[in-house]
Motif scaffolding. Structure first.
Motif, PDB file in Angstrom:
ATOM      1  N   VAL A  52      -2.005   3.889   7.430  1.00 20.60           N
ATOM      2  CA  VAL A  52      -0.977   3.696   6.415  1.00 20.60           C
ATOM      3  C   VAL A  52      -0.900   4.919   5.502  1.00 20.60           C
ATOM      4  CG1 VAL A  52      -0.235   2.240   4.495  1.00 20.60           C
ATOM      5  CG2 VAL A  52      -1.162   1.190   6.545  1.00 20.60           C
ATOM      6  N   GLN A  53      -2.040   5.512   5.207  1.00 19.12           N
ATOM      7  CA  GLN A  53      -2.053   6.716   4.378  1.00 19.12           C
ATOM      8  C   GLN A  53      -1.259   7.831   5.052  1.00 19.12           C
ATOM      9  OE1 GLN A  53      -5.952   8.214   3.414  1.00 19.12           O
ATOM     10  NE2 GLN A  53      -5.146   9.727   2.000  1.00 19.12           N
ATOM     11  N   ALA A  59       0.835  -1.207   0.000  1.00 21.69           N
ATOM     12  CA  ALA A  59       0.000   0.000   0.000  1.00 21.69           C
ATOM     13  C   ALA A  59       0.868   1.255   0.000  1.00 21.69           C
ATOM     14  CB  ALA A  59      -0.939  -0.007   1.201  1.00 21.69           C
ATOM     15  N   TYR A  72      -4.379   3.067  -0.762  1.00 22.97           N
ATOM     16  CA  TYR A  72      -4.708   2.780   0.630  1.00 22.97           C
ATOM     17  C   TYR A  72      -6.099   2.171   0.720  1.00 22.97           C
ATOM     18  CZ  TYR A  72      -0.770   5.895   0.820  1.00 22.97           C
ATOM     19  OH  TYR A  72       0.458   6.462   0.609  1.00 22.97           O
ATOM     20  N   GLY A  86      -6.157   1.374   6.809  1.00 22.41           N
ATOM     21  CA  GLY A  86      -5.838   2.142   5.609  1.00 22.41           C
ATOM     22  C   GLY A  86      -5.502   3.597   5.877  1.00 22.41           C
ATOM     23  N   LYS A 110       0.913   3.643  -3.127  1.00 25.44           N
ATOM     24  CA  LYS A 110       0.080   4.773  -2.672  1.00 25.44           C
ATOM     25  C   LYS A 110      -1.402   4.494  -2.905  1.00 25.44           C
ATOM     26  CE  LYS A 110       3.585   8.260  -3.013  1.00 25.44           C
ATOM     27  NZ  LYS A 110       4.734   8.267  -3.780  1.00 25.44           N
TER      28      LYS A 110
END
Length: 84
Positions: free
Chosen positions: A31-32, A16, A22, A28, A20
């Motif tokens: 991680v973004q 991810a 997510y 998510g 890029k």
């Protein structure tokens, strides 16, 4: 700047970050945010390693659960010394 390599055994997270893309799941957004930080830190890279390659981090995290106030600057904790 110093090059920093972050190794993770969570392949979906690494993928991810690299693409890029997510996912719309509970992790998510986290991680973004990490991806946003990485975009302003070109000296930091994230790579995937299998669980076996991540034994030191795994054992250090387990140790931190039972010794949360310990710190080590010049001595390697015996719990991970076997894996380094």
């Amino acid at each position: 700047d110093m090059v920093i390599v972050v190794e993770m055994d969570a392949k979906m997270v690494v993928d991810a970050l690299k693409t890029k893309t997510y996912p719309r799941v509970y992790w998510g957004k986290i991680v973004q945010k990490g991806g946003e930080l990485l975009s302003i830190r070109p000296n930091v890279t994230v790579t995937w390693v299998g669980r076996v390659g991540n034994r030191v981090a795994h054992n250090l995290a387990k140790w931190a659960l039972v010794e949360p106030n310990m710190e080590w600057l010049s001595v390697v904790p015996p719990q991970i010394a076997l894996f380094i």
